[in-house]
Scaffold this motif. Sequence first.
Motif, PDB file in Angstrom:
ATOM      1  N   PRO A 170       0.833  -1.219   0.000  1.00 21.24           N
ATOM      2  CA  PRO A 170       0.000   0.000   0.000  1.00 21.24           C
ATOM      3  C   PRO A 170       0.857   1.254   0.000  1.00 21.24           C
ATOM      4  CG  PRO A 170      -0.003  -1.039   2.171  1.00 21.24           C
ATOM      5  CD  PRO A 170       0.691  -1.987   1.256  1.00 21.24           C
ATOM      6  N   THR A 171       0.335   2.269  -0.597  1.00 23.74           N
ATOM      7  CA  THR A 171       1.050   3.544  -0.656  1.00 23.74           C
ATOM      8  C   THR A 171       0.852   4.319   0.648  1.00 23.74           C
ATOM      9  OG1 THR A 171      -0.861   4.624  -1.652  1.00 23.74           O
ATOM     10  CG2 THR A 171       0.742   3.632  -3.152  1.00 23.74           C
ATOM     11  N   THR A 172       1.549   5.421   0.765  1.00 24.80           N
ATOM     12  CA  THR A 172       1.445   6.258   1.971  1.00 24.80           C
ATOM     13  C   THR A 172       0.031   6.808   2.125  1.00 24.80           C
ATOM     14  OG1 THR A 172       3.759   6.870   1.640  1.00 24.80           O
ATOM     15  CG2 THR A 172       2.480   8.213   3.173  1.00 24.80           C
ATOM     16  N   PHE A 173      -0.577   7.197   1.031  1.00 22.32           N
ATOM     17  CA  PHE A 173      -1.945   7.716   1.089  1.00 22.32           C
ATOM     18  C   PHE A 173      -2.917   6.633   1.549  1.00 22.32           C
ATOM     19  CE2 PHE A 173      -6.038   8.465  -1.027  1.00 22.32           C
ATOM     20  CZ  PHE A 173      -6.353   9.706  -0.500  1.00 22.32           C
ATOM     21  N   GLU A 174      -2.761   5.421   1.000  1.00 17.78           N
ATOM     22  CA  GLU A 174      -3.638   4.316   1.402  1.00 17.78           C
ATOM     23  C   GLU A 174      -3.448   3.961   2.874  1.00 17.78           C
ATOM     24  OE1 GLU A 174      -3.815   2.067  -2.959  1.00 17.78           O
ATOM     25  OE2 GLU A 174      -2.606   1.251  -1.331  1.00 17.78           O
ATOM     26  N   LEU A 175      -2.202   3.994   3.353  1.00 18.64           N
ATOM     27  CA  LEU A 175      -1.948   3.711   4.766  1.00 18.64           C
ATOM     28  C   LEU A 175      -2.606   4.754   5.664  1.00 18.64           C
ATOM     29  CD1 LEU A 175       1.811   2.614   4.674  1.00 18.64           C
ATOM     30  CD2 LEU A 175      -0.156   1.164   5.157  1.00 18.64           C
ATOM     31  N   ALA A 176      -2.536   6.017   5.279  1.00 15.38           N
ATOM     32  CA  ALA A 176      -3.157   7.072   6.081  1.00 15.38           C
ATOM     33  C   ALA A 176      -4.672   6.891   6.146  1.00 15.38           C
ATOM     34  CB  ALA A 176      -2.813   8.433   5.482  1.00 15.38           C
TER      35      ALA A 176
ATOM     36  N   ASP B 101      -6.297   4.027   5.803  1.00 17.90           N
ATOM     37  CA  ASP B 101      -6.558   2.827   6.611  1.00 17.90           C
ATOM     38  C   ASP B 101      -6.454   3.133   8.105  1.00 17.90           C
ATOM     39  OD1 ASP B 101      -6.965   1.352   4.349  1.00 17.90           O
ATOM     40  OD2 ASP B 101      -4.943   0.490   4.291  1.00 17.90           O
ATOM     41  N   VAL B 102      -5.489   3.964   8.460  1.00 18.55           N
ATOM     42  CA  VAL B 102      -5.330   4.332   9.879  1.00 18.55           C
ATOM     43  C   VAL B 102      -6.559   5.094  10.368  1.00 18.55           C
ATOM     44  CG1 VAL B 102      -4.009   5.797  11.448  1.00 18.55           C
ATOM     45  CG2 VAL B 102      -2.815   4.278   9.865  1.00 18.55           C
ATOM     46  N   GLU B 103      -7.052   6.033   9.533  1.00 23.40           N
ATOM     47  CA  GLU B 103      -8.233   6.792   9.931  1.00 23.40           C
ATOM     48  C   GLU B 103      -9.449   5.885  10.066  1.00 23.40           C
ATOM     49  OE1 GLU B 103      -8.539   9.896  10.814  1.00 23.40           O
ATOM     50  OE2 GLU B 103      -6.390  10.292  10.549  1.00 23.40           O
TER      51      GLU B 103
END
Length: 303
Positions: free
Chosen positions: A216-222, A224-226
């Motif tokens: 996953p990219t950084t945007f996708e990780l952010a 997912d965290v939210e």
Amino acid sequence: MAPRKPKADDDAASTTSTDLPSVLKPKTEKAKVEKAPKSDKPKVAKPKAVKKEKEKFDSEGGVVKEKSKAAVKKDKEKDGAAAKGGKTEGKDGKEKVKPVTGEEAMELIAAYLKMQNRPYSATEVSLNLHGKVTKTVADKLLKEMEQNGQIKGKASKSGTGGQWVFWSIQDPADSASPEELAAMDISITTLRDTIPSLKSTLKTHTIKLSTLRSAPTTFELASDVERIRSENQAKSEKLRGLKEGIVKTVTTEEVEKVEKDLKYWGNKRLIRRRAFENLEGVLRDGMSKEDIWDKAGIEGDVY
């Protein structure tokens, strides 16, 4: 008296006297129309309209002629072409190369054929030079160079209709010596030996690249965290309600009792349905099911 000899005039008179009289046609004279004498007045030539150029006054009060929009646009295009070295921009924004002709085009073609060291047709030369030499000019110059002995050429088919290909003349002095050929063989062997290791390295890097692309990219990780934080907060609120007694809990015994009652009453419903259908079959006696239900006032599922 001896008879006199007839004269020529008498014969003519006798012949004419026997001919029919000629029809006389009246002579009609057309009335001549006299043209008026031309006047000797000199023609007056109309003066041609002179295009007026707009004038502007400079700071010192002098008159400065203003160029038209077309002239200004043409001057800008010339300045842009001179600044880019003969290159102009087309409608699509791409740079258009100005084609060359004459000696410059001949030198360009000769240098290209020598550098590539393989046969080319006129169309291929024009395409590979990216429009610096047009196809027509390339075809003409290549044939002239072949006739002058600067390059070699040959038709793909004998006679007319075959495509001509041209190539640079091979210089015998450029041939490699035996030592150079041996060095080339050694270099080729060394490079061939490195191919397996390079293939292995390529495979490793390909696997690593596919792994990185699937991660996953950084945007996708952010995002997912939210999402996980919001879910965690909702579950915490639910747990707090259970602990404080706001939400009534159900024991296992109560769940089992409800399931047992559901099974019991489900069996009762099946028995009642069978009895109802049997009674309905007896009472129908040639009547349709809808008629009996309408008379009895039955609606929906009454089993």
